[in-house]
Design an enzyme around this catalytic site. Structure first.
Site: not given
Ligand SMILES: [Zn+2]
Ligand SMILES: [Zn+2]
Ligand SMILES: [Zn+2]
Length: 352
Positions: A58, A61, A123, A163, A171, A174, A176, A178
């Site tokens: 990933c 990570c 993760h 998203n 995609s 993990h 996250h 934006q």
């Molecule tokens: Zn990750």
């Protein structure tokens, strides 16, 4: 058509009607009679929760290499970096083109900044599984990003979003989000600003302050509330389990919030996302985004900060709503009423 100010809800319980979205000043068609229709369409795969705390493959990570050669730092809380494949770039010339001079072939330079915000080094976590203190750290990063990017003369809007889930195009699982900060104000914000300004002009008060007060009085579309925030399924919701999160106080952006309010926001984000995961007992996909005021140097007394959650799931972990046909060509439509969606969410929220 006769306007009625109360008591008409029962008429619409089982019959098609349209509802007005005052934020965007558009209508949504509600067809509660259609909820029993059989489904023979696309069925999605269910997604198992992520089990690995650290995934060596990933790129989000800590310490891992990203496509393009950059390396993600070894971070312990949140982490922000410039998107390696940014949709916007700084320093694009501020020029406008009108080829032929008829206002038909019009384009303009757009500059901006795209960053990725990792919510946690873990993760396997999601907002729903993070502690309120950990989500508060995310809210603080959002505040810093709004402040830093919004201070630029070449930035008029800072759009922060997440998203979640492959169904929404994420995609990487993990945790996250934006931030896309742009020279021009995006379409949705332009529409909502016009809606709020028109309401203030016509009624002499804030649209979302009035709306929040009404909803908290009625209660039927309220999903959750704490000392600073409330979550409702909007009266005009388009997505089946759409939720809007509103501060109780009239504030225009994260910077204007108190520490207590940012704590309240973190708690509300955890409540909403954890509730979503319980609805169909699956990690609930969604697009979520913050709507602060524009940072164009003007005063915006009409703007009331809020967040939108737009989740695609309709009636199970595998059946999603599509925006096709009438919705593409005419306008948005929904089957289950916002009231019954709110009831489902309240019940899910009470489950352990
Ligand atoms: Zn990750
Ligand atoms: Zn307000
Ligand atoms: Zn909005």
């Amino acid at each position: 058509m006769k306007p009625v100010t109360q008591g008409f809800g029962d008429v619409f319980l089982k019959s098609p009607h349209r509802r007005f979205n005052p934020l965007k000043r558009e209508w949504v068609l509600v067809s509660p009679n259609r909820t029993q229709r059989p489904w023979q369409g696309q069925v999605e795969k269910t997604v198992a929760p992520v089990a690995l705390r650290y995934d060596p493959s990933c790129y989000l990570c800590p310490g891992n290499e990203r496509a393009g050669g950059a390396r993600t730092d070894v971070y312990t809380s949140t982490y922000v970096f410039e998107n390696d494949f940014a949709a916007l770039k700084p320093d694009v010339p501020d020029v406008k083109l009108d080829e032929g001079g008829r206002g038909l072939l019009v384009a303009e330079g757009e500059s901006g900044v795209c960053r990725v915000i990792c919510f946690s080094p873990r993760h396997d976590l999601t907002l729903a599984k993070m502690s309120v203190a950990e989500i508060r750290a995310v809210a603080d990063v959002w505040t810093e990003q709004e402040r830093e990017l919004g201070a630029s003369d070449d930035i008029r809007y800072v759009q922060i979003f997440e998203n979640r889930g492959a169904m929404m195009g994420a995609s990487n699982p993990h945790p996250h989000g934006q931030v896309w900060a742009s020279r021009s104000v995006p379409n949705e914000v332009v529409a909502e600003q016009a809606g709020q300004a028109a309401y203030l002009e016509e009624h002499g008060c804030c649209l979302l302050c009035s709306y929040r007060e009404l909803e908290m009085g009625l209660g039927e579309r309220v999903v959750a509330a704490n000392e600073s925030f409330v979550a409702v399924v909007p009266y005009w919701a388009v997505w089946p389990f759409e939720v809007m999160v509103l501060p109780l106080r009239h504030v225009a952006d994260l910077e204007a919030m108190t520490d207590t309010e940012r704590d309240g926001l973190a708690a509300m984000l955890q409540t909403v996302t954890a509730t979503y995961d319980k609805v169909f007992d699956t990690p609930f996909p969604y697009s979520m985004g913050l709507h602060p005021q524009t940072c164009d140097g003007e005063a915006h007394p009409e703007w009331h900060f809020h967040l939108h959650f737009y989740p695609p799931l309709l009636r199970s972990a595998t059946i999603r709503k599509f925006m096709v046909g009438f919705e593409l060509l005419g306008g948005p439509q929904r089957d289950i009423t916002p009231e019954s969606a709110a009831e489902t969410l309240r019940q899910a929220g009470m489950r352990a």
